[in-house]
Scaffold this active site. Structure first.
Site, PDB file in Angstrom:
ATOM      1  N   ASP A  41       4.035   8.515  -1.816  1.00 40.30           N
ATOM      2  CA  ASP A  41       3.489   7.795  -2.961  1.00 40.30           C
ATOM      3  C   ASP A  41       1.993   8.069  -3.089  1.00 40.30           C
ATOM      4  O   ASP A  41       1.182   7.452  -2.405  1.00 40.30           O
ATOM      5  CB  ASP A  41       3.747   6.288  -2.790  1.00 40.30           C
ATOM      6  N   ARG A  49       9.299  -0.375  -8.147  1.00 45.64           N
ATOM      7  CA  ARG A  49      10.159  -1.208  -8.996  1.00 45.64           C
ATOM      8  C   ARG A  49      10.920  -0.371 -10.019  1.00 45.64           C
ATOM      9  O   ARG A  49      12.001  -0.730 -10.451  1.00 45.64           O
ATOM     10  CB  ARG A  49       9.305  -2.303  -9.659  1.00 45.64           C
ATOM     11  N   ASP A  75       6.628   5.180   2.587  1.00 47.87           N
ATOM     12  CA  ASP A  75       7.083   4.454   1.399  1.00 47.87           C
ATOM     13  C   ASP A  75       8.589   4.611   1.165  1.00 47.87           C
ATOM     14  O   ASP A  75       9.122   4.133   0.170  1.00 47.87           O
ATOM     15  CB  ASP A  75       6.270   4.904   0.173  1.00 47.87           C
ATOM     16  N   LYS A 109      -4.045   6.864  -5.884  1.00 46.09           N
ATOM     17  CA  LYS A 109      -4.540   5.956  -4.842  1.00 46.09           C
ATOM     18  C   LYS A 109      -5.854   6.485  -4.266  1.00 46.09           C
ATOM     19  O   LYS A 109      -6.146   7.672  -4.354  1.00 46.09           O
ATOM     20  CB  LYS A 109      -3.517   5.863  -3.701  1.00 46.09           C
ATOM     21  N   ASP A 147       1.280   3.688 -10.297  1.00 45.45           N
ATOM     22  CA  ASP A 147       1.395   3.386  -8.872  1.00 45.45           C
ATOM     23  C   ASP A 147       2.390   2.248  -8.620  1.00 45.45           C
ATOM     24  O   ASP A 147       2.768   1.994  -7.482  1.00 45.45           O
ATOM     25  CB  ASP A 147       0.016   3.030  -8.301  1.00 45.45           C
TER      26      ASP A 147
HETATM   27  N1  BES Z   1       3.963   1.710  -1.977  1.00 40.41           N
HETATM   28  C1  BES Z   1       3.038   0.847  -2.603  1.00 40.41           C
HETATM   29  C2  BES Z   1       2.925  -0.491  -1.905  1.00 40.41           C
HETATM   30  C3  BES Z   1       2.237  -0.482  -0.557  1.00 40.41           C
HETATM   31  C4  BES Z   1       0.877  -0.657  -0.469  1.00 40.41           C
HETATM   32  C5  BES Z   1       2.974  -0.381   0.595  1.00 40.41           C
HETATM   33  C6  BES Z   1       0.273  -0.683   0.757  1.00 40.41           C
HETATM   34  C7  BES Z   1       2.361  -0.406   1.819  1.00 40.41           C
HETATM   35  C8  BES Z   1       1.008  -0.572   1.907  1.00 40.41           C
HETATM   36  C9  BES Z   1       3.466   0.579  -4.047  1.00 40.41           C
HETATM   37  O1  BES Z   1       4.133   1.606  -4.680  1.00 40.41           O
HETATM   38  C10 BES Z   1       2.217   0.320  -4.806  1.00 40.41           C
HETATM   39  O2  BES Z   1       1.435   1.213  -4.927  1.00 40.41           O
HETATM   40  N2  BES Z   1       2.061  -0.909  -5.282  1.00 40.41           N
HETATM   41  C11 BES Z   1       0.889  -1.276  -5.995  1.00 40.41           C
HETATM   42  C12 BES Z   1       1.294  -2.131  -7.155  1.00 40.41           C
HETATM   43  C13 BES Z   1       0.201  -2.362  -8.156  1.00 40.41           C
HETATM   44  C14 BES Z   1      -0.172  -1.066  -8.851  1.00 40.41           C
HETATM   45  C15 BES Z   1       0.656  -3.382  -9.156  1.00 40.41           C
HETATM   46  C16 BES Z   1      -0.002  -2.045  -5.040  1.00 40.41           C
HETATM   47  O3  BES Z   1       0.505  -2.792  -4.193  1.00 40.41           O
HETATM   48  O4  BES Z   1      -1.211  -1.871  -5.119  1.00 40.41           O
HETATM   49 ZN    ZN Z   2       5.153   2.893  -3.485  1.00 41.93          ZN
HETATM   50 MN    MN Z   3       2.780   2.993  -5.564  1.00 42.54          MN
END
Ligand code: BES
Ligand code: ZN
Ligand code: MN
Length: 502
Positions: free
Chosen positions: A277, A358, A295, A284, A354
């Site tokens: 990811d 979902r 991920d 990111k 990101d």
């Molecule tokens: N894979 C990430 C979530 C994640 C973050 C897992 C840190 C483990 C450690 C997910 O796909 C993601 O990026 N989520 C975003 C959502 C946001 C853009 C609403 C997040 O958590 O920042």
């Molecule tokens: Zn993710």
């Molecule tokens: Mn993500």
């Protein structure tokens, strides 16, 4: 590894090493005292001398005790006596003592180890759970990270037999637990191996091949792997949107375990399988980005758990679904503001690329409906927000069925793989409003793990559904970086209950 029970007198046991407990106040446990009497109280003198602090998890190896058949006796610290617990030892201290004993044995040439540690109260740990925990802890302790280092591997340990002291009437239940724990350890090691592999090795294709491999070893499993054309045919627009910026082809993996004696609708397990990811166009930050190879931990847990279910041949129908792809920035990648249509028919405005988990999960959850399942549980490293909320100790549980959420929390407690029930009321779903589509894929920072769950909730109407956010619990960062195997133990507890108590 072979697990056994025994009931003979400790001093007569023909084994390489006997592990006995010592309390922090220097007092020997019952079994240690029995040995002590045979060797003219050498152990109690040793304990009193204070070289060995007997803090929980500390060990001290003593060799060639007169009057004891085993060549080695391992003293294992039990820590301060717990007054509140009915027995002298809490389950937590017992687990640490068991792990410490096995770990100490692996640093020697010990091939067979007898555990004669005091046990926690029956209410805290039944015979069956005791057996399961010993095999589980042995598996976790003996697990070695599947690194790709080229330096010569350290000498492998010699331990092949672990025996546990139990009364004769408990032996059968303990042995049943051994089988459960060994299958759990295998499934959990499979999960960890997959999750630890880098993104350039563990691709969606690799996950698909791994699943197909399981079907070759286990007769009860049927595996189907959908590629891009089949995913298009299923009209999984949200999943397709995430994968479109990647050169790696996506996979949608279906693993079915059928048992002739199983009655009723299956339990469906769903895993997020983002093999890397980057965030996509909503890229990111560089620090810690390497951890986004984890991920796909949800997917890895589904694959590992299907292996466990098949190994135990549980009398239960279980289906595992994995949506696997990469999330990459590219000329063809989805852009913030793009609108796509899910297989269910809802249109989604992708405001942040990101928030991709979902998008792949919603399609898998919709796919699950064709099984008319009795319960659907998804596992996903879904949000950073759950790590802010719960840290790394509890998995977040969200559900549209409070009874299911409560059961999962209960299972986590019983299996020492804890989870916490988070709220999921309709206000959170309302935050996902979009001006241009049926819904947006993000809703701002506040309650981020809950709005993510609320998004999934729009695709699970009519199902009894729970979502486990494992972003904080399924892997560790820092010096001990790697997959933890969680929540495999929680899930097995749940599936065992479904198979045997309804
Ligand atoms: N894979 C990430 C979530 C994640 C973050 C897992 C840190 C483990 C450690 C997910 O796909 C993601 O990026 N989520 C975003 C959502 C946001 C853009 C609403 C997040 O958590 O920042
Ligand atoms: Zn993710
Ligand atoms: Mn993500």
């Amino acid at each position: 590894m072979q697990f056994e029970t025994w009931t003979k007198a400790l001093a007569e046991l023909s084994i390489d090493c006997v592990a006995v407990g010592v309390h922090e106040d220097g007092e020997l446990s019952t079994d240690a005292r029995a040995l002590d009497l045979r060797c003219r109280e050498k152990l109690s003198r040793l304990a009193k001398r204070g070289d060995f602090s007997a803090k929980t998890g500390e060990t001290w190896l003593v060799t060639d005790l007169e009057g004891v058949r085993a060549e080695r006796v391992l003293l294992v610290g039990l820590g301060a006596r717990n007054q509140a617990a009915k027995a002298d030892i809490t389950r937590k201290a017992w687990r640490r003592a068991v792990s410490a004993a096995i770990s100490a044995a692996t640093r020697t040439r010990i091939g067979s180890l007898a555990l004669a540690l005091p046990r926690p109260a029956m209410k805290a740990l039944s015979d069956e759970r005791l057996g399961r925990a010993v095999a589980e802890l042995a598996g976790n302790t003996l697990y070695r990270v599947n690194d790709l280092k080229t330096a010569k591997k350290p000498r492998p340990h010699a331990l092949t037999r672990v025996a546990v002291a139990v009364p004769a009437k408990a032996a059968q239940a303990v042995k049943k637990g051994f089988a459960q724990g060994a299958a759990l350890a295998n499934g959990s090691a499979l999960m960890r191996n997959l999750a630890n592999l880098p993104g350039n090795v563990c691709t969606p294709t690799y996950l698909g091949k791994t699943a197909e491999g399981l079907a070759k070893t286990h007769k009860s499993l049927k595996v189907k792997v959908l590629g891009l054309p089949e995913i298009k045919r299923e009209k999984m627009g949200c999943f397709l949107a995430v994968t479109q910026g990647s050169e790696e082809p996506p996979r949608f993996i279906v693993i079915e375990h059928r048992h002739p004696k199983a009655k009723g609708a299956p339990v469906v397990l769903v895993g997020k399988g983002i093999t890397f990811d980057t965030g996509g166009i909503s890229l990111k930050d560089p620090p810690l980005m390497d951890e986004m190879k984890f991920d796909m931990s949800g997917a890895a847990c589904v694959i590992g758990t299907m292996n466990t279910v098949a190994e135990l041949n549980l009398p239960l129908n279980v289906v595992g679904l994995v949506a696997a792809c990469e999330n990459m920035p590219d000329g063809r990648a989805i852009k913030p503001g793009d609108i796509v249509t899910s297989a269910q028919g809802l249109t989604v405005e992708i405001l942040n690329t990101d928030a991709e988990g979902r998008l792949v999960l919603c399609e898998a959850l919709h796919y699950a409906k064709r099984y008319k399942p009795s319960a659907v549980i998804d596992m996903a490293t879904l949000t950073g927000a759950i790590v802010v909320a719960l840290g790394t100790h509890h998995t977040g549980v969200f559900a549209n069925d409070d009874a299911l959420a409560k059961e999962l929390v209960d299972c986590g407690l019983a299996a020492d793989d804890r989870a916490w029930h988070m709220p999921l009321t309709e206000e959170y779903g309302e935050q996902l409003k979009s001006n241009f589509a049926d819904m947006a894929n993000v809703a701002g920072r506040d309650g981020g793990s809950i709005t993510a769950a609320a998004f999934l909730g729009k695709f699970t109407q009519g199902l009894s559904w729970a979502h486990l956010d494992i972003a904080g619990t399924s892997y560790q960062g820092g010096a001990g970086k790697g997959s933890t195997g969680r929540p495999s133990a929680l899930l097995l507890e749940y599936l065992l209950r479904r198979a045997f108590t309804r």
